[in-house]
Design an enzyme around this catalytic site. Structure first.
Site, PDB file in Angstrom:
ATOM      1  CG  HIS A 115      14.875   9.938  -3.804  1.00 62.03           C
ATOM      2  ND1 HIS A 115      15.738  10.767  -4.502  1.00 62.03           N
ATOM      3  CD2 HIS A 115      13.968   9.526  -4.729  1.00 62.03           C
ATOM      4  CE1 HIS A 115      15.360  10.840  -5.761  1.00 62.03           C
ATOM      5  NE2 HIS A 115      14.282  10.097  -5.919  1.00 62.03           N
ATOM      6  CE1 TYR A 129      19.570  12.013  -6.925  1.00 63.86           C
ATOM      7  CE2 TYR A 129      20.448  10.872  -5.005  1.00 63.86           C
ATOM      8  CZ  TYR A 129      19.468  11.636  -5.597  1.00 63.86           C
ATOM      9  OH  TYR A 129      18.364  12.026  -4.865  1.00 63.86           O
ATOM     10  CD  GLU A 147      17.799  11.992  -1.654  1.00 65.87           C
ATOM     11  OE1 GLU A 147      18.796  11.244  -1.858  1.00 65.87           O
ATOM     12  OE2 GLU A 147      17.039  12.385  -2.547  1.00 65.87           O
ATOM     13  CE1 TYR A 181      -0.821   0.993   1.265  1.00 67.22           C
ATOM     14  CE2 TYR A 181       1.303  -0.021   1.766  1.00 67.22           C
ATOM     15  CZ  TYR A 181       0.133   0.017   1.021  1.00 67.22           C
ATOM     16  OH  TYR A 181      -0.087  -0.906   0.028  1.00 67.22           O
ATOM     17  CB  SER A 182      -0.680   8.322   5.347  1.00 66.29           C
ATOM     18  OG  SER A 182      -0.395   9.058   4.192  1.00 66.29           O
ATOM     19  N   PRO A 203      -3.632  10.785   6.305  1.00 65.33           N
ATOM     20  CG  PRO A 203      -2.720  12.165   4.652  1.00 65.33           C
ATOM     21  CD  PRO A 203      -3.465  10.872   4.843  1.00 65.33           C
ATOM     22  N   GLY A 210       1.726   8.266  -4.492  1.00 63.83           N
ATOM     23  CA  GLY A 210       2.290   7.835  -5.755  1.00 63.83           C
ATOM     24  C   GLY A 210       3.102   8.955  -6.387  1.00 63.83           C
ATOM     25  N   PRO A 211       3.496   8.795  -7.658  1.00 63.96           N
ATOM     26  CG  PRO A 211       4.245   7.765  -9.617  1.00 63.96           C
ATOM     27  CD  PRO A 211       3.236   7.609  -8.512  1.00 63.96           C
TER      28      PRO A 211
END
Length: 408
Positions: free
Chosen positions: A88, A98, A140, A205-206, A281, A399-400
């Site tokens: 997030h 939210y 966060e 992107y790592s 990574p 990704g998710p």
């Protein structure tokens, strides 16, 4: 912790809500994007919306969080929450958003469940939502503070100072951010790009090298996968744009570095296992260990389609070779031979899928995994079977997080 009354209602309705949760999240996204098309255009990944992966990941996280609340009321799913929070903040999500999610999510719950969405049921699940939301907001805000920037203010400009072709479909871009900022090995940055249709799409992107003044990302060109009808889907919008449009001297808008799968300090033995572009990574971790002169016992394992598809192959081998107590194990799905020789080139690469059965893992090993989900599931199961505690196995999902979706 859920109130006793809400816990009882959630426990009783979890099977019904769980069965309908993917339909709920699909309705949620459809309604939210219909009223707020700029969110799909500029914030959410259009590819993951089109293939359903994002709604499946959201459904899995909600179900997993609710199940944790009722089945393990004294525990918190900290790993799940941390993973979501880092994603997030890398997108610049703010606490106010939210409220938008709440409006459309509970509208979808009422629409899908119909008469089953009684006031008691809605109130109980509302408590679940805000427990999850408040926990994420607190995490966060802490992450934003670490960047020493304002809430939601994660974006900065970075100039491309080097572009290298690593394989036929992978490039690396070395970036010089306008504001010096440190990161930890294993973290990623978001990259936002303008597309021809006016959309602003964001991808993560790592960072694929050790922490330093310059940042390096490695981008694999994403091709559309064939659907049930055999027709290929759309190519990856951002990866293809970066491959086609970006060169030395160009500027990109990137986020501050985030990501919770980071290399921990200490002297515990390490297993760094990756597959495909998941090497990125892991490569940053190996680079950092080499740069700091680590004497830890390190086992690096990588699997790929072929030697030619293995991005940063020579670099990984060179870095491992500089570490005094490190070994490198390679697997390639296609028959492997060094170019022009018909034999391997001395690195011991094997043909087939990764198999750690005969790889020595010392007591106290800490594992870091990155690659396609089936690969990580297989390796994690193998490590658990060998007695490695789950708390010592860390992973990164590009990704998710469909691991949670499938578990939920």
């Amino acid at each position: 912790m859920l109130s006793p009354d809400s816990a009882a209602v959630v426990r009783a309705t979890l099977p019904v809500v769980g069965e309908a949760i993917e339909k709920i999240t699909a309705t949620f996204y459809d309604d939210m994007f219909a009223d707020n098309p700029e969110l799909l255009r500029d914030l959410f990944n259009r590819g993951n919306q089109a293939n359903g992966e994002q709604r499946k990941a959201l459904a899995g996280s909600i179900a997993a969080f609710a199940a944790m609340l009722v089945n393990h009321p004294d525990q918190r799913p900290d790993l799940m929450l941390a993973r979501i929070a880092h994603k997030h903040v890398s997108l610049g999500v703010t606490p106010e958003q939210y409220n938008v999610v709440h409006k459309y999510l509970f509208g979808a719950i009422a629409e899908v469940l119909g008469e089953a969405a009684t006031p008691d049921v809605v109130a109980a699940w509302d408590e679940v939502y805000w427990l999850m939301a408040e926990a994420l907001i607190n995490l966060e805000i802490g992450l934003y503070r670490e960047t020493r920037r304002g809430i939601g203010e994660v974006w900065l400009r970075a100039r491309v100072v080097e572009r290298r072709r690593e394989t036929h479909d992978v490039i690396s871009l070395t970036l010089r951010p306008e504001t010096p900022m440190s990161f930890r090995p294993g973290q990623y940055v978001s990259v936002t790009v303008p597309l021809p249709d006016g959309a602003r799409q964001i991808r993560q992107y790592s960072l694929s090298s050790a922490p330093g003044d310059d940042w390096r990302i490695t981008v694999k060109r994403v091709y559309g996968e064939a659907g049930p009808d055999g027709e290929p889907g759309p190519d990856g919008e951002v990866s293809n744009w970066l491959h086609a449009e970006i060169g030395v001297g160009d500027e990109l808008t990137v986020s501050a570095p985030f990501g919770e799968m980071t290399l921990a300090d200490g002297d515990a033995p390490l297993l760094l296992a990756s597959a495909g572009i998941g090497v990125t990574p892991i490569l940053a971790m190996v680079d950092h260990l080499a740069a700091t002169g680590s004497t830890r016992r390190i086992t690096v394992a990588h699997a790929d389609r072929s030697a030619a598809d293995h991005a940063h192959r020579d670099e990984l081998g060179r870095l491992v070779g500089t570490l005094p107590d490190a070994t490198l194990h390679l697997w390639y799905e296609q028959n492997y031979a060094a170019p022009g020789t018909g034999t391997d080139d001395g690195d011991g690469a094997r043909t087939g899928l990764m198999d750690l059965a005969d790889i020595d893992l010392p007591e106290g090993t800490v594992a870091y995994l990155c690659g396609p989900l089936p690969f990580m599931r297989c390796v994690r199961a193998e490590l658990l079977g060998r007695g490695l505690p789950a708390s010592r196995i860390h992973y990164e999902v590009f990704g998710p997080d469909l691991w949670l979706a499938d578990a939920g």
